[in-house]
Design a protein around this motif. Structure first.
Motif: not given
Length: 479
Positions: A336-355
């Motif tokens: 879960f943490a690795i997936t979340g870290g990748c979404l924050i690092y590469k995410g472009n939208s506020k919603g993706v980063k929050l997820l």
């Protein structure tokens, strides 16, 4: 006179029989009583402690940085210096818990840090804040090692994982309370900035709670008012870890530092705490960097705290429910943490980063599982205390370094900090695998020792040397 003397003699004989007789103990009922009394106290104490840690983070979006003119890395160092105090305090705690009455000791330090935090309200500059944070860290260092010690004293190996996770989940109860209180005080329109009200309120809460601890947290099973004589006798005879040896055994201390399992546990702790330190210190600022307002960040932290509490409680349940599932549960949290870290690092939208941030907030469940293994897998008062102290010294060092991953030059998005999180999570998968393999290998050695063990007739003599786990053929490591 003779009848009076006979009555006294008879009474003394009955007392001796009561002590010698193997009293029937309903063990399930006994542990339910222990859970009912100790767990709420430990959970709320951890909540109060976490609120005091979060006071700086909450205050950071409510005027603290502006009022005290914090620039560049000032805020990061204000966060880190807390753990310099925490680290120094650990060197004293490792010995003090052998010598003092634990309940009174915990009560004293909570009272002292409550006063310190309340006085922090008067800070007028960066230097004053640094002094207050250092003293606060020094005092709060007593709680975590003492609670690991209490866990090994009151509960069996099998029970320790879920109990450790439950009291550690007090962090997120503190997170919920912090969000609600900070949300309310964030709207304060008094003569002070809102952050000063936050510091004062949390300090007074700790001060009042210290008196609850004084009256209700027992020092040991032997002086617990809620246990009957038979239950105290059970702890004395059946629960070897409930005894506290006041002597310091340098042989046990040395053995801890030559044990590969200790070092693997420490490396895993580093990789767990380093990212989590950033979440603790920069939680509100991270959400602010996603594009949320201060009030929205406060409410989102409320939801995150509830989510993390469920994650920690569920992780503890799964680790206790299934035999030797602790490393498996850690791996699940890391996915879960690795997936979340990748979404924050590469995410472009506020919603993706929050997820991604929600997914990353599953990983705080890892540390209590590691603490549970420390409580379950090491015996001998000195050896256990040495391991606990080493873990919390590492914990301090990582909490000092963690905020420094957030460089002011990377603001407001901090890409290098989030990349470092992903690297730590990936490496921890490897170290947790090594912990599991080392424990399996150690258990095979103990099985071989048990097969060769020749039982001897027990004599009523006092054994001076405490038996450590790798010397006991009946012991098995939990992983």
């Amino acid at each position: 006179m003779d009848s009076e003397k006979d009555a006294k003699t008879s009474s003394m004989e009955e007392e001796v029989k009561a002590i010698e007789a193997p009293a029937f103990v309903d063990v399930k009922h006994m542990f339910r009583k222990v859970d009912f009394v100790l767990l709420p106290i430990m959970m709320f104490t951890y909540a109060v402690q976490f609120m005091d840690k979060l006071a700086l983070s909450a205050g950071s979006v409510f005027g603290l940085r502006t009022d005290l003119k914090l620039v560049n890395q000032d805020y990061s160092w204000a966060s880190s210096i807390f753990f310099f105090g925490f680290m120094l305090g650990n060197f004293f705690v490792v010995r003090l818990i052998h010598l003092v009455k634990i309940g009174r000791f915990v009560s004293f330090v909570i009272c002292a840090w409550g006063i310190t935090l309340a006085c922090s309200t008067a800070s007028q500059n960066y230097a004053g804040l640094l002094v207050a944070r250092f003293v606060l860290g020094f005092l709060e260092s007593a709680i975590s090692p003492t609670f690991v010690f209490i866990t090994s004293m009151w509960w069996t190996q099998k029970q320790q994982a879920v109990r450790t996770n439950l009291w550690f989940a007090g962090n997120d109860i503190g997170g919920v309370l912090n969000s609600l209180i900070a949300f309310g005080l964030g709207h304060a329109n008094g003569p002070w900035s809102p952050w000063r009200y936050i510091f004062l309120t949390y300090g007074l809460m700790a001060f009042v709670w210290s008196f609850v601890i004084l009256f209700f947290l027992p020092d040991s099973p032997q002086n617990a008012r809620f246990l009957n004589q038979g239950e105290k006798q059970y702890y004395q005879k059946e629960m070897k870890s409930s005894k506290v040896d006041k002597k310091w055994d340098w042989g046990q201390a040395k053995s801890a530092f030559t044990d590969i399992q200790v070092w693997l546990l420490l490396f895993s702790t580093v990789l767990c705490v380093l990212p989590n330190a950033g979440i603790t210190s920069y939680g509100f600022i991270i959400l602010d960097s996603f594009g949320f307002t201060s009030i929205q960040s406060t409410l989102l932290n409320l939801a995150l705290s509830i989510f993390t509490w469920f994650a920690i409680a569920l992780a503890g349940y799964l680790a206790s429910r299934f035999k030797n599932a602790r490393c498996y549960v850690i791996w699940l949290c890391l996915v879960f943490a690795i997936t979340g870290g990748c979404l924050i690092y590469k995410g472009n939208s506020k919603g993706v980063k929050l997820l991604g941030y929600f997914l990353v907030d599953v990983q705080p469940a890892i540390l209590p599982l590691l603490l549970g293994m420390a409580a379950s897998n090491f015996r001998g008062t000195t050896r256990r205390s040495t391991v606990n102290s080493a873990i919390f010294i590492i914990y301090c060092a990582c909490n000092i370094g963690g905020p420094q991953l957030f460089q002011s030059s990377d603001a407001p998005h901090y890409p290098h900090a989030f990349l470092s999180w992903i690297i730590c999570y990936c490496l921890n998968v490897v170290f947790t695998l090594l912990i599991r393999l080392a424990a399996i290998r150690a258990n095979k050695k103990l099985e071989k020792l048990a097969a060769e063990f020749v039982p001897v007739v027990e004599e009523e003599i006092e054994v001076e040397k405490e038996l450590v786990e790798y010397e006991d053929p009946s012991f098995r490591y939990k992983y």
